[in-house]
Design an enzyme around this catalytic site. Structure first.
Site, PDB file in Angstrom:
ATOM      1  N   GLU A 139       7.391  -9.870-109.518  1.00 15.99           N
ATOM      2  CA  GLU A 139       8.394 -10.942-109.576  1.00 15.99           C
ATOM      3  C   GLU A 139       7.959 -12.103-110.454  1.00 15.99           C
ATOM      4  O   GLU A 139       8.799 -12.778-111.058  1.00 15.99           O
ATOM      5  CB  GLU A 139       8.732 -11.435-108.169  1.00 15.99           C
ATOM      6  CG  GLU A 139       9.743 -10.571-107.423  1.00 15.99           C
ATOM      7  CD  GLU A 139       9.142  -9.327-106.823  1.00 15.99           C
ATOM      8  OE1 GLU A 139       7.911  -9.160-106.906  1.00 15.99           O
ATOM      9  OE2 GLU A 139       9.885  -8.498-106.269  1.00 15.99           O
ATOM     10  N   HIS A 147      13.673 -10.367 -94.790  1.00 14.01           N
ATOM     11  CA  HIS A 147      14.696  -9.852 -95.703  1.00 14.01           C
ATOM     12  C   HIS A 147      16.072 -10.409 -95.381  1.00 14.01           C
ATOM     13  O   HIS A 147      17.079  -9.809 -95.743  1.00 14.01           O
ATOM     14  CB  HIS A 147      14.751  -8.316 -95.639  1.00 14.01           C
ATOM     15  CG  HIS A 147      13.688  -7.631 -96.430  1.00 14.01           C
ATOM     16  ND1 HIS A 147      12.363  -7.678 -96.079  1.00 14.01           N
ATOM     17  CD2 HIS A 147      13.740  -6.892 -97.566  1.00 14.01           C
ATOM     18  CE1 HIS A 147      11.653  -6.975 -96.955  1.00 14.01           C
ATOM     19  NE2 HIS A 147      12.456  -6.490 -97.869  1.00 14.01           N
TER      20      HIS A 147
HETATM   21  C1  TPP Z   1       7.678  -8.712-103.483  1.00 17.00           C
HETATM   22  C2  TPP Z   1       8.652  -7.628-103.215  1.00 17.00           C
HETATM   23  N1  TPP Z   1       9.412  -7.173-104.213  1.00 17.00           N
HETATM   24  C3  TPP Z   1      10.313  -6.193-104.001  1.00 17.00           C
HETATM   25  C4  TPP Z   1      10.460  -5.641-102.766  1.00 17.00           C
HETATM   26  C5  TPP Z   1      11.528  -4.589-102.521  1.00 17.00           C
HETATM   27  N2  TPP Z   1      10.899  -3.317-102.313  1.00 17.00           N
HETATM   28  C6  TPP Z   1      10.708  -2.829-101.072  1.00 17.00           C
HETATM   29  S1  TPP Z   1       9.920  -1.384-101.091  1.00 17.00           S
HETATM   30  C7  TPP Z   1       9.846  -1.377-102.772  1.00 17.00           C
HETATM   31  C8  TPP Z   1       9.196  -0.249-103.482  1.00 17.00           C
HETATM   32  C9  TPP Z   1       7.778  -0.139-103.078  1.00 17.00           C
HETATM   33  O1  TPP Z   1       7.229   0.958-103.707  1.00 17.00           O
HETATM   34  P1  TPP Z   1       5.813   1.482-103.316  1.00 17.00           P
HETATM   35  O2  TPP Z   1       4.822   0.384-103.336  1.00 17.00           O
HETATM   36  O3  TPP Z   1       5.530   2.647-104.180  1.00 17.00           O
HETATM   37  O4  TPP Z   1       5.917   1.932-101.791  1.00 17.00           O
HETATM   38  P2  TPP Z   1       6.782   3.101-101.144  1.00 17.00           P
HETATM   39  O5  TPP Z   1       8.086   2.497-100.736  1.00 17.00           O
HETATM   40  O6  TPP Z   1       6.928   4.178-102.140  1.00 17.00           O
HETATM   41  O7  TPP Z   1       6.015   3.508 -99.937  1.00 17.00           O
HETATM   42  C10 TPP Z   1      10.446  -2.492-103.305  1.00 17.00           C
HETATM   43  C11 TPP Z   1      10.564  -2.787-104.719  1.00 17.00           C
HETATM   44  C12 TPP Z   1       9.651  -6.144-101.739  1.00 17.00           C
HETATM   45  N3  TPP Z   1       9.753  -5.686-100.482  1.00 17.00           N
HETATM   46  N4  TPP Z   1       8.758  -7.119-101.981  1.00 17.00           N
END
Ligand code: TPP
Ligand code: TPP
Ligand code: MG
Ligand code: MG
Lengths: 356, 327, 356, 327
Positions: free
Chosen positions: B60, B129
């Site tokens: 971000e 959230h």
């Molecule tokens: C700072 C932040 N940015 C965006 C999000 C929205 N978000 C939730 S899960 C996710 C993807 C996360 O991917 P990863 O780290 O690969 O974990 P996975 O869900 O695959 O276990 C995003 C972008 C968030 N929760 N926090």
């Protein structure tokens, strides 16, 4: 409280000194135009003399607030700015005077800004830590660690979209490599293949703390480059020629679509971190050794060796002294800003109204 | 005339502006191929291509920083932050850099950018959230802040935000995504800094924002049945703030209420109430009353979240109880 | 708007599939106690069956809000939790159900939390993304990317100060390696030699975006390890034995003062990112291939090969089914929380008063 | 009795608590060997050693995150953020994690930690090193917020903050560092959530915080010479908020002023004024008036900064002009 304990875990001045590399003499034979070299010599002097003047004015209590000088580190700004195109972008930190002047910011307006005068480059509103001159490609000095690496990406992205071949060069310190924004910026630069050059001026200290105490790798920038798919590049930050050549290569690469670079320029600040700091946390031997690697006398000698007459160099020094004196007069003569300036330029309409 | 949901209006509004200005770009997480987690950017990749609609890493600071750097060098940008809670992750960039740079540089740097983000609760996502953080942004000098409550306002305020030369934080409300209405044909362009009187009334003034607006309207309907005539103002823009519309209404009704989703302490209503009690003091027939989420993090369970966020019942009952005298 | 264009830059489902490694058959001959293996088999089933039940309850509209399941990724939680000491600390993300259950969180209380009931492990106040059970060492599920890596450091630092030999294990996704807090956490862990194990569950996607599109290096965690003075460690995240052994080595190292590790566990989620996501942005062939590398049937086969009777395994599965049914009953029977819960525990005094 | 500066009082207060609780640790940038950039931690390394006074990298998220993780596992922590502007860099950790975790976990997690930071202007550091961000923290449910105005209060409120089982953001004011006074012997322990009436008065109530307190007192002195009797309240603790003391004073004087260094919109005074006008409405003899920094980023030049931050003159003149009737 008990008296100080002589323990290098505590007292950083007791740690072994970190000494500079010897000068790479082969740099003298690099094919760099004499004009460019003389231009660099002038820049070194401008940055040095101007900064010393800023320090004097601080001692005279005319510079309020804080200042962060680049005394000793001038070769980095000099080499890079010389390799840049006028429309390229510079992003710097609070330690941004050298970078500002090296891009052509008016020395008087820069000094007036430090004095908080309305003829300052920011009307007195930014101050020492925020020197900016958009017309000169000096896109700002940023006082909170990290952010401007991300912002530099944006300027590079914009150049990419506009197809202007501009390159953004972003300077920051060794300590900055440990902040989150560094990581985000480097990753994004690489995946978008942005025309941006990140330059870590490794002066061995983040404020009063030796960088190695707080960093997981010996070379704070270079040892992180592979984490972003980049080559580790280290340059002698006290050799204007070495910096210039390294800068040119990275800028050319960026300009021709080759993507970002991360360069670690090894250097040292002669003084403290900011105005009031005597810099006592550093081993005396270390300070001495680095002062012996001062880029200015070294470059002076190199130019002499390469055949520039002494009086040419003296002439440059004198000319710069005149510029700095004039800048001082200009700055001192500026009026203090008033109410009109206070409420000016919060918004694009020029004002500060937030309600009707 | 087309029927459009709030969700669809976001993409519609962005598309209108991207067609108008070929320089305008957008970046954010999962906004391109996926069309956004709230499906507010569906179709934009297809129309404008991957160079103008860019998927980003989870970075971000890099996202908002890139928006800033592009904006200051001539490229207007829309940056999406998936949830408004994530404003916090890049707060330095927003509050310390974007908000201050024009002023610090005495006008050298212009920042035509919009930060869009999904705000608010009602969807049982829990404390991290569901926040309403419009007050965070309102308090920072140098940021403009809007929060539309209808599809048409989404489009019109999006246009106004994109065209505004100053940085705007644009709050889309999660609980309104499915709300749908007819929108007018042709270009829709609204104005920042203008509240809207959605219902005229004579006894009390109720100022509400975003998802609280339809609730305030419903409460007003019920109050009317009890003989209390409520004027309902959709504040829409917290910065600039349309104090004229609000003060005008209060000078007529003498009673002022805010309905706020942000937690109570220093919610946007605190500023508005302070202004009203300062400048309309002698018009007031009684204290101003803020109907807000209590000063607690938002809980996840449906039963708790429904108790926390102001409901139609709570609005109705609060006004009924306190404005009784003036009815 | 125009119809979709079949371009892999746009439509990630058209990209070449990223296929799993074949099973490392040598794992079968690793000296792991049968009890431990059967325990892991039970855990795999518990995590799988419980998550499927959570999904069913979501389809019945009993789980509101959002849920992020670990279907397919169970071997990571299983292997790690089995290698941990009861007083070790787990830090997980919103995708934290498997980690919570694997540390011993009551399946009923966990499910009740998803249903927003007052018999939930957090009284319904945290919800699906925040499962926490401090008594079990489950120190929380964190829903905003990045923060919990820094928090895990703090728990490890605390263990170091208290001299308890506890280790903190911190799980996160591939996408998380691109956020600033990742960088800050890894650097601090190394310089303070903290007893923390960082585990990247690389399931190839951050939500709907393939990780390689947004990451400067092919292995998002392993290729960053050297930037923090750490070894790159990659493990087959779908093989409980491999995970267990890797976990044990890293945890032992941390416990004995050897400092942090960063482990990349390669795995795949069978379903979408969260409740409503069908996961259509992934090549069908890729999904099929990874479903073929489902850790559960694989481990079932391995246990049979190693001599466990089929009925032992069936017994475990049935026992777990009973647990999940009971958990479901427990969760469904819980009352919805009310006003008392709403104002409970903002502050340590148990209440929410902020003024007198 | 010893004479101590505000700056020295910080280290004094921390030392008092570190002696009392051998578990208490502190971390931050340049706090150990260097004694802090404001010299507020001088001597602590020598007394408590490098394992309890830890220099960190420039990693505010890691610093505050480490404080949180340690606190939740039984180690009370003081984390220093060098300038309060840097709160923004780790805002997610503070506003989204630390503030919400006890509530989200329904009390499972305790966070006995203090975030200390140098707040405020008057030292010509410009917009990114001079902000008053107490209002940022006040608005987040789950954070306690204090801002002492004297050396003795620094020590007493430091003790109260460290001993409080909830997270506290502790604002030290840059412009007060050199202020010095006699402090009492022995342990000094104060209480959170208690304002202090520093000067009794009958005509107007002036509530001020931190560096605005001595200015309010000076203005009150001048007002007294004009026959206006001002009661001056040092708010001290924004969260919890001592509304009783404030409301009690206003019910006596009927006139209420705030003196705030934070930028105008949603400064802490907006909340206090909203409460006062709601709950003491019928006691008020006129509008409540907020004397604040204008809603602009803080400029660097001395002349500009002095105009921006409320001055003794501005306080005096504002009260003189508006409270004339009741004098
Ligand atoms: C700072 C932040 N940015 C965006 C999000 C929205 N978000 C939730 S899960 C996710 C993807 C996360 O991917 P990863 O780290 O690969 O974990 P996975 O869900 O695959 O276990 C995003 C972008 C968030 N929760 N926090
Ligand atoms: C986010 C943030 N944290 C801390 C500071 C305070 N600070 C200013 S300069 C500095 C040291 C920076 O060191 P380095 O990056 O090596 O740059 P140098 O000053 O040596 O040029 C620190 C910690 C800051 N400005 N921003
Ligand atoms: Mg440095
Ligand atoms: Mg992933």
């Amino acid at each position: 409280m008990p008296t100080e304990i002589a323990d290098p875990r505590y007292d950083y001045a007791l740690r072994p000194p970190r000494l500079p590399q010897p000068v790479d003499e082969s740099m003298a034979s690099q094919p760099i135009d004499t004009d460019i070299r003389l231009g660099m010599y002038r820049k070194l002097h401008l940055l040095r003399q101007w900064s010393k003047r800023a320090h004097d004015l601080f001692l005279q209590n005319l510079v309020k607030g804080t200042t962060h000088l680049s005394l000793g580190q001038e070769a980095v700004a000099t080499g890079f700015s010389t390799a840049m195109r006028p429309d390229d972008y510079t992003f710097a930190t609070y330690r941004g005077h050298a970078h500002s002047l090296s891009r052509g910011m008016d020395p008087g307006e820069a000094l007036a800004e430090l004095l908080g005068r309305s003829n300052g480059v920011l009307g007195g509103k930014g101050g020492s830590m925020h020197l900016t001159d958009v017309e000169k490609g000096m896109m700002g000095s940023y006082a909170i660690i990290g952010a401007h690496l991300c912002i530099a990406n944006g300027a590079a992205w914009s150049a990419q979209m506009r197809g202007t071949d501009q390159v953004a060069v972003c300077f920051f310190g060794d300590g900055t490599t440990n902040i989150g924004a560094f990581h985000e910026a480097l990753n994004m630069a690489k995946i978008w293949s942005l025309p941006v050059v990140f330059v870590c001026e490794n002066n061995l200290y983040m404020e009063y703390t030796p960088i190695d105490i707080v960093t997981a790798v010996p070379r704070p920038a270079a040892d992180r480059a592979p984490a972003y798919g980049l080559d580790p590049i280290v340059v002698d930050g006290n050799d204007p020629d070495a910096v210039y050549l390294t800068a040119k290569a990275a800028i050319d690469k960026a300009r021709s679509g080759g993507g970002p670079s991360l360069i670690e320029a090894q250097t040292y600040r002669h003084g403290g971190h900011s105005r009031a700091d005597p810099g006592k946390y550093r081993p005396a031997e270390e300070i001495e050794a680095w002062k012996g690697r001062d880029p200015i006398p070294m470059y002076h000698d190199r130019l002499l060796t390469l055949g520039t007459p002494e009086e040419t160099l003296t002439g440059i020094e004198r000319e710069v002294a005149g510029v700095v004196d004039a800048a001082t007069e200009f700055a001192k003569s500026g009026p203090e800003p008033g109410e009109a300036e206070l409420f000016r330029n919060v918004w694009a309409d020029g004002g500060a109204e937030w309600r009707n | 005339m087309a029927q459009l949901s709030y969700r669809e209006a976001v993409a519609y509004g962005i598309a209108q502006e991207m067609r108008r200005d070929p320089k305008l770009v957008m970046l954010g997480e999962d906004i391109a191929a996926a069309g956004g987690v709230f499906k507010t950017t569906v179709g934009l990749l297809d129309e404008f291509g991957p160079d103008r609609i860019k998927d980003t890493p989870i970075s971000e600071q890099a996202i908002v920083g890139a928006a800033m750097g592009a904006a200051m060098t001539g490229i207007p940008v829309i940056a999406e932050l998936m949830f408004s809670d994530f404003v916090a992750v890049t707060w330095d960039m927003i509050a310390n850099e974007i908000a201050k740079t024009r002023y610090m540089t005495d006008g050298q740097v212009a920042l035509p950018l919009v930060i869009r983000t999904a705000n608010g609760g009602g969807v049982r996502f829990g404390a991290q959230h569901s926040q309403s953080v419009e007050n965070w942004c309102m308090m920072i000098p140098g940021l403009k802040v809007v929060a539309p409550s209808t599809p048409t306002d989404v489009i019109g305020l999006m246009a106004a935000s994109v065209r505004d030369p100053d940085p705007v934080v644009f709050f889309e409300h999660k609980a309104l995504m499915a709300m749908s209405e007819e929108i007018p044909d042709g270009e829709i362009v609204d104005e920042l800094g203008k509240a809207k009187i959605l219902r005229e009334g004579t006894d009390v003034t109720i100022a509400a924002l975003a998802a609280m607006v339809p609730k305030a309207l419903e409460a007003a309907e019920r109050l009317a049945a009890d003989g209390i005539s409520a004027e309902v103002i959709d504040v829409r823009s917290l910065m600039p703030l349309d104090t004229r519309t609000i003060l005008g209404s209060v000078s007529k009704t003498g009673r002022f209420y805010t309905v706020e989703e942000n937690p109570r302490v220093l919610g946007w209503g605190a500023e508005v109430v302070s202004i009203v009690t300062d400048e309309a003091f002698w018009d007031l027939d009684g204290p101003c009353i803020r109907i807000t989420t209590p000063h607690i993090p938002l809980p996840a369970a449906a039963s708790l979240e429904d108790m926390a966020i102001p409901s139609v019942d709570r609005i109705y009952e609060t006004v009924r109880r306190t404005a009784g005298g003036s009815a």
